[in-house]
Design a protein around this motif. Sequence first.
Motif: not given
Length: 746
Positions: A154-181
């Motif tokens: 959970p993250v507190e939203p923030r008002t930016v340029d007159g808009r209430l912006v929220g932050r969602a956090t996503f977890t990346l898989p730990t088995d991603l191969p090396l590379g530019w994805h």
Amino acid sequence: MVRKATTGGDEGARVTQPGASVLRTGVVLWQDRSVADDPGTASDALLRLAGAYNVVPDHWDFHGQNRRASAATLQGVLRALGVDASSPERVDLAIAHVEDMPWRRVLPPVLVVREGRQAHVPVHVTHEDPVEVWIELDPEVGGGRREVSQADVPVEPRTVDGRLVGRATFTLPTDLPLGWHEIVAEGPSASAHSPLVVTPSRLELPDALRDHRAWGLMAQLYSVRSRASWGVGDLADLAEIGWLAGRELDADFLLINPLHAAEPTVPLTPSPYLPTTRRFVNPLYIRVEDVREAGYLSSADRTLVEWASEPVLATDDDAGPIDRDAAWTAKRAALEVVFAAPRSAARQAAFDAFVEQEGTGLETFALWCALAEKYADATHWPAAALDPSSALVAELRVELAERVEFHLWLQWVADEQLAHAQRAALDGGMALGIMHDLAVGVHPQGADVWALGDVLARGATVGAPPDMYNQQGQNWSQPPWRPDALARAAYKPYRDMLRTVLRHAGAIRIDHVIGLFRLWWIPEGADSADGAYVRYDHEALVGILALEAHRAGAVVIGEDLGVVEPWVRDYLSERGILGTSVLWFERDMHGAPLAPEHYRPLVLATVTTHDLPPTAGYLAGEHVAIRERLGLLTEPVAVVRAAALSERDQMLGVLRDRGLVGNDPSEREIVEAMHRYVMATPSVLVGVSLADAVGERRAQNQPGTDQEYPNWKVPLADSSGRVVLVEDLFTNQRLRSLAAVLNSGR
């Protein structure tokens, strides 16, 4: 849904936001010291703004004293970063802007993570809007799609340029191969994608070095000429030296100076460490006769090539300063003749494929070269010509199409000859082959500055604060990467540069590797000592370097000499990046030469470096004499000379104590003993200066000078001052004797 709550942690990923602080990685910034208590340095607000842009307002000098940057210095560095800090009001405005910046983006401009580690990515959308996130895998590893799950952070939203912006956090898989994805976010208020770079946790040594002690030669290629060179050592000479060093001396690598491109017109900048671009190759190093089409010239065209070569071929055994301008004038005329010759269908197809592979970067560089030729006699380029996107440049691209193609062709030819040199070195028995060198930066008026826009800073140059060898500090006249703009470009200019340099390399040396962590920025008009350090996202820069080296199968060596924080060396070692140890600089806690058994194992160990005179000259105090003659000393010459003599006597004492020399050793015996000392270390790589191997005394470079000394113009010569050509190099008794010392110490 974006959940309303407080901010969560982010340990595994480097989420690179322009202007975002890197305090999370343990980098020590101004907040860890109490400089803000000194009102003479800067206001609290200015310090806060500097910290937000990773500008460090104080540093520890080589005397161990804390030096604090003035407010004017901080304002100058921030100005070069595109930040107006000229008044308290503008400072407050800039602080608000930089703190809101990450929330204005759906995704960070780039994410750099280590393989196998859990990492998170923040996604910003209108508060309580849904968003879906997934990963498109790098086509080079097979492509495909991977889903990404949202974490309960959970993250507190923030008002930016007159808009209430929220932050969602996503977890990346730990088995991603090396590379530019690529990571993708889609939702009612989100449609974005950003590169996701998965880098090696550690760059492992190749099999050839895991159970094998390797040594190699270090050479300034332009200085090592043959009877067929056009006044400058070239890529054919490189292939010859590499093959013979492997076959005749049992050497494993050949470290050379940077081969980065200089200007396409004379006068050429002599320093290989001040190129116009670091991505492409200096065509000065092309061997004209080795271009395939040169063998099929008409008799008239062959005569033109021979005429061009005659004046410069006559200089190959001249011990005086190398004349790059004469060599390039002759070579360019000859190459234009060869370029005009017809190519077979297969050769033309190979040329076309090379141009397509290198893409826009190569075409833009070739266009810059054509423009540099067009305006060679002008005091200034037209203002519109300074903008690659202008209508004038578009018109000139058509007008200069033939010259653009010529410069494309030069890069193709140089690439072919580089590939041949690396194959020759490996065929000669070398474990690594050619070790290329990557300069710190580029010329302030060169191709990269023209082509890369704000990725390179304007209004500041890179250098170094004063130290014991350069007591007035150094200004290298090079514009630094802007950390924020480089992140916005997803590090692609950096990646593309590395890929080109690594393409035909068994190893790469990174000059001033601390520059991947911090650089000394000198505001325009300031003295070298009046700068400040700017921090970089080292996790991203080192990670991408490790990824590209892994793909190329190359070893990476970082030149970590000078004032380097201890944790930096530990970090590089953890990532598999080798360090650098120079005998003269390695000291124990009492100031005595460090015992060989206490050297770091994961380093390239050498007796000397190209910024010092060769060992014979150093033993004779040449490093003091040069600086006295050029007025570079800030202490009385008697004091500096006495210190140098004490250093020499101390070194001789250590060599005697270990039974490596007798009571009255010759210069050659001392040089060989010093290399025996280095070979007694556990260092995985040992480098030997070719200048040391033949008895040269003259320095290639005197830091802190420009025209006062013939920097980078000294041809390889022996102890009597006679030029040593490639044809005579491997019968040189001093070289063969030193090689025997090195082989016996394996």
